[in-house]
Design an enzyme around this catalytic site. Structure first.
Site, short mmCIF file in Angstrom:
data_model
loop_
_atom_site.label_atom_id
_atom_site.label_comp_id
_atom_site.label_asym_id
_atom_site.label_seq_id
_atom_site.Cartn_x
_atom_site.Cartn_y
_atom_site.Cartn_z
N HIS A 37 40.50 42.70 35.50
CA HIS A 37 39.70 43.84 35.06
C HIS A 37 39.39 44.83 36.19
O HIS A 37 38.88 45.91 35.93
CB HIS A 37 38.38 43.36 34.46
CG HIS A 37 38.53 42.63 33.16
ND1 HIS A 37 39.10 43.20 32.05
CD2 HIS A 37 38.16 41.38 32.81
CE1 HIS A 37 39.09 42.32 31.06
NE2 HIS A 37 38.52 41.21 31.49
N ARG B 7 41.71 36.53 40.83
CA ARG B 7 41.80 36.35 39.38
C ARG B 7 43.00 37.15 38.89
O ARG B 7 43.04 38.37 39.00
CB ARG B 7 40.54 36.82 38.65
CG ARG B 7 40.69 36.61 37.13
CD ARG B 7 39.39 36.59 36.39
NE ARG B 7 38.80 37.91 36.27
CZ ARG B 7 37.75 38.19 35.49
NH1 ARG B 7 37.19 37.22 34.76
NH2 ARG B 7 37.24 39.41 35.45
N ASP C 119 51.71 33.68 47.79
CA ASP C 119 52.53 33.92 48.98
C ASP C 119 51.83 34.83 49.98
O ASP C 119 52.01 34.71 51.19
CB ASP C 119 53.87 34.54 48.59
CG ASP C 119 54.82 33.55 47.93
OD1 ASP C 119 54.48 32.35 47.87
OD2 ASP C 119 55.90 33.96 47.47
N GLU D 154 36.38 30.71 28.28
CA GLU D 154 36.00 31.98 27.67
C GLU D 154 36.36 32.05 26.18
O GLU D 154 36.12 33.07 25.55
CB GLU D 154 36.71 33.15 28.37
CG GLU D 154 36.42 33.29 29.84
CD GLU D 154 37.12 34.48 30.46
OE1 GLU D 154 36.42 35.39 30.94
OE2 GLU D 154 38.37 34.50 30.46
N ASP E 186 32.49 36.91 27.72
CA ASP E 186 33.62 36.59 26.85
C ASP E 186 33.31 35.39 25.96
O ASP E 186 33.65 35.38 24.78
CB ASP E 186 34.87 36.31 27.68
CG ASP E 186 35.63 37.58 28.03
OD1 ASP E 186 36.11 38.24 27.10
OD2 ASP E 186 35.74 37.90 29.21
#
Length: 260
Positions: free
Chosen positions: A44, A69, A83, A148, A174
């Site tokens: 988000h 996230r 990585d 969520e 959520d």
């Protein structure tokens, strides 16, 4: 690495925050503020995968571990950020046991997982310590599964029992929407869900996490068993600081105008 996974399994209470502006400067500021971990949000947040590197570099010299996230549990979302040097992944909106397994697989190399191998990566010192990184990646990289959805509530114990899932993390807004009790965080359905999450994590030797709506909620969730706790974000910190400053200045202006 900041050994955040070892600290989770040592039972420490670890406090983090969100970094959602996509800015290495605000990531650095939050890291220097004293948080145990900072989550760079590309689900988000305003930033993209292309801006993660500079945020990781900014956090590296701070005490805070860098968690990313990602947008989904698909392995393509995991590879690049791992990585680049992320110490953990938070995976949003998990619905099923299979999706949670896929998230773990995306973190782990073959034959146990599905992560592709590249030796010349930043996470492994551009190849200088890849063997060590490969050998220890299961012990160092954190997998956080977000609670969520209503569907995952039926599988909490099974998800928590997965080898490689380290934290069950409640996304309160959520989850409240999924339970049809939007932002009613004292509603019995919501309280039952967060208790079930904390209990499932404890039964399986994992941590329970949550994003607080305000710092005053800390005691409530701590007493329920939550130990991986976030509160606030770089954007919220900027906004609240700006609002507080202009509030003080406006009050001073009124006082001065009244005296003229």
């Amino acid at each position: 690495m900041k050994k955040i996974k070892a600290r989770i399994y040592n039972g420490e209470t670890l406090i983090g925050c969100w970094s959602n502006l996509g800015s290495p400067l605000t990531a650095e500021i939050t890291g220097m503020a004293g948080f145990d971990w900072v989550l760079i949000d590309i689900e988000h947040g305003a930033g993209s995968e292309g801006q993660i590197l500079h945020q990781l570099q900014a956090l590296e010299h701070t005490p805070a571990a860098a968690i990313i996230r990602v947008e989904s549990y698909q392995r393509q979302r995991f590879h690049r950020v791992l990585d680049l040097g992320a110490e953990g992944i938070m995976c949003p909106r998990i619905y099923t046991l299979d999706e949670a397994r896929q998230a773990v697989n995306a973190i782990r190399y073959q034959p146990e997982g599905s992560r592709g191998v590249a030796r010349m990566i930043r996470a492994a010192g551009f190849g200088s310590n890849f063997d060590e990184y490969y050998t220890n990646h299961k012990n160092n990289l954190v997998c956080i599964v977000q609670v969520e959805t209503e569907q995952i509530l039926d599988n909490l114990d099974s998800v928590a029992a997965i080898d490689g899932v380290d934290v069950l993390f409640v996304g309160p807004v959520d989850l409240s929407i999924a339970l049809n009790v939007y932002c009613q965080f004292d509603h019995p359905k919501f309280i039952q869900a967060i208790k079930a999450t904390a209990d499932a994590a404890a039964r399986n030797g994992k941590a329970a996490g949550v994003l607080l709506q305000k710092p005053e909620e800390f005691k409530k969730y701590y007493e329920l068993g939550f130990r991986f706790i976030a509160c606030g974000s770089d954007s919220a910190f900027v906004l609240s600081g700006a609002r507080k400053t202009i509030e003080i200045l406006n009050e001073a202006k009124k006082s001065c105008n009244a005296g003229n």
